[in-house]
Design an enzyme around this catalytic site. Sequence first.
Site, short mmCIF file in Angstrom:
data_model
loop_
_atom_site.label_atom_id
_atom_site.label_comp_id
_atom_site.label_asym_id
_atom_site.label_seq_id
_atom_site.Cartn_x
_atom_site.Cartn_y
_atom_site.Cartn_z
N ARG A 76 0.83 -1.20 -0.06
CA ARG A 76 0.01 -0.06 -0.09
C ARG A 76 0.72 1.32 0.05
NH1 ARG A 76 -2.95 -4.07 1.62
NH2 ARG A 76 -1.00 -4.49 2.48
N THR A 77 1.73 1.35 1.01
CA THR A 77 2.39 2.70 0.87
C THR A 77 3.32 2.84 0.04
OG1 THR A 77 2.40 1.97 3.55
CG2 THR A 77 3.79 3.97 2.81
N LYS A 119 26.35 -4.72 -1.01
CA LYS A 119 27.87 -4.77 -1.46
C LYS A 119 28.54 -4.07 -0.32
CE LYS A 119 27.26 -3.94 -5.83
NZ LYS A 119 27.46 -3.45 -7.25
N ARG A 155 11.03 3.89 3.94
CA ARG A 155 10.80 2.70 5.22
C ARG A 155 11.81 2.02 5.76
NH1 ARG A 155 5.47 -1.24 4.87
NH2 ARG A 155 4.71 1.00 5.34
N HIS A 189 4.40 5.81 11.58
CA HIS A 189 4.13 5.81 10.13
C HIS A 189 2.94 7.11 9.83
CE1 HIS A 189 3.01 4.08 6.46
NE2 HIS A 189 2.55 2.74 6.96
#
Length: 304
Positions: free
Chosen positions: A45-46, A73, A95, A125
Amino acid sequence: MPADTIRTLLANAERLLAVPGEAIACPPALAGHSVALLFFEPSTRTRCSFELAAKRLGAVTVNFHAAAASIAKGESLADTLYTLEAMGVDLFVVRHRDSGVCAELARLAAPHVAVVNAGEGRRDHPTQGLLDTLTILRHKPDLERVRVAIVGDIVHSRVAYSAVTALTALGVTDIRLVGPAEWLPRDEPFARASRHTALKDGLAGADVIMALRIQKERMAAAEEPDSDRYFARYGLTEDKLAGAAPGAVVMHPGPMNRGVEIAAEVADGPRSVIREQVTNGVAVRMAVMQRLLNKPTDTEALLV
Ligand code: CP
């Protein structure tokens, strides 16, 4: 975030909901901007709604997948930021599992670059909190009288923290936390909420019921409840909703686990506003990105 800022963002998002795609101004508000979506945890969703929001406003988007990027890496997050900045990215949507990452990236970023928190740690959030508040406002505009029950794994839920922060700022006082005692936090922003280990007590007369997923990724295996027993005690079913207020709406931030925290009959039933939450999320994220890039946010500026 001050209450006035929340109100302005939600008013802009509300107007954006009414703007059909073909009516977006030309050039659109974020034309010439580049948005990088830096997701270090899974999201549907986000991530997708930020991408759609950016594209609807005319920005170019870059999808960054941590597992397939040079982070794997040994490149640092700071060097990742500098690298994408050098390509012209001027808005990062982030996120991350750890708290403080967005603030650190914002500190390192060039002055013209913005960073948006798309879910971080256990407590933040913010755009989910805004879209949940917008969804509640659209159904229950008298926030000073609305009774909100949040059911489930509240202590591990960044959604619950952000939603309660926004709702409290806008004047909601009747917030009930419902679930196993160990999942009902007492710290801010929950200090004034009531606590209920019996679902029936928490739902009595509630106007809004928000079900939460069990956040297994944030708990030890020994803490995970048995799904069937949990559903029997706290899973939302039509029968268990009988004591809620007439006209009560059911929310869930997603992703849902049907048959654990919510029955399919409720998720897909007439009280459910779960898909409206998703729709509102695109508008909220459009409003947030416009504000961060100092773009006009009035309706006139958006329309052709
Ligand atoms: N509500 C929410 O944050 O969902 P995603 O994890 O799918 O983005």
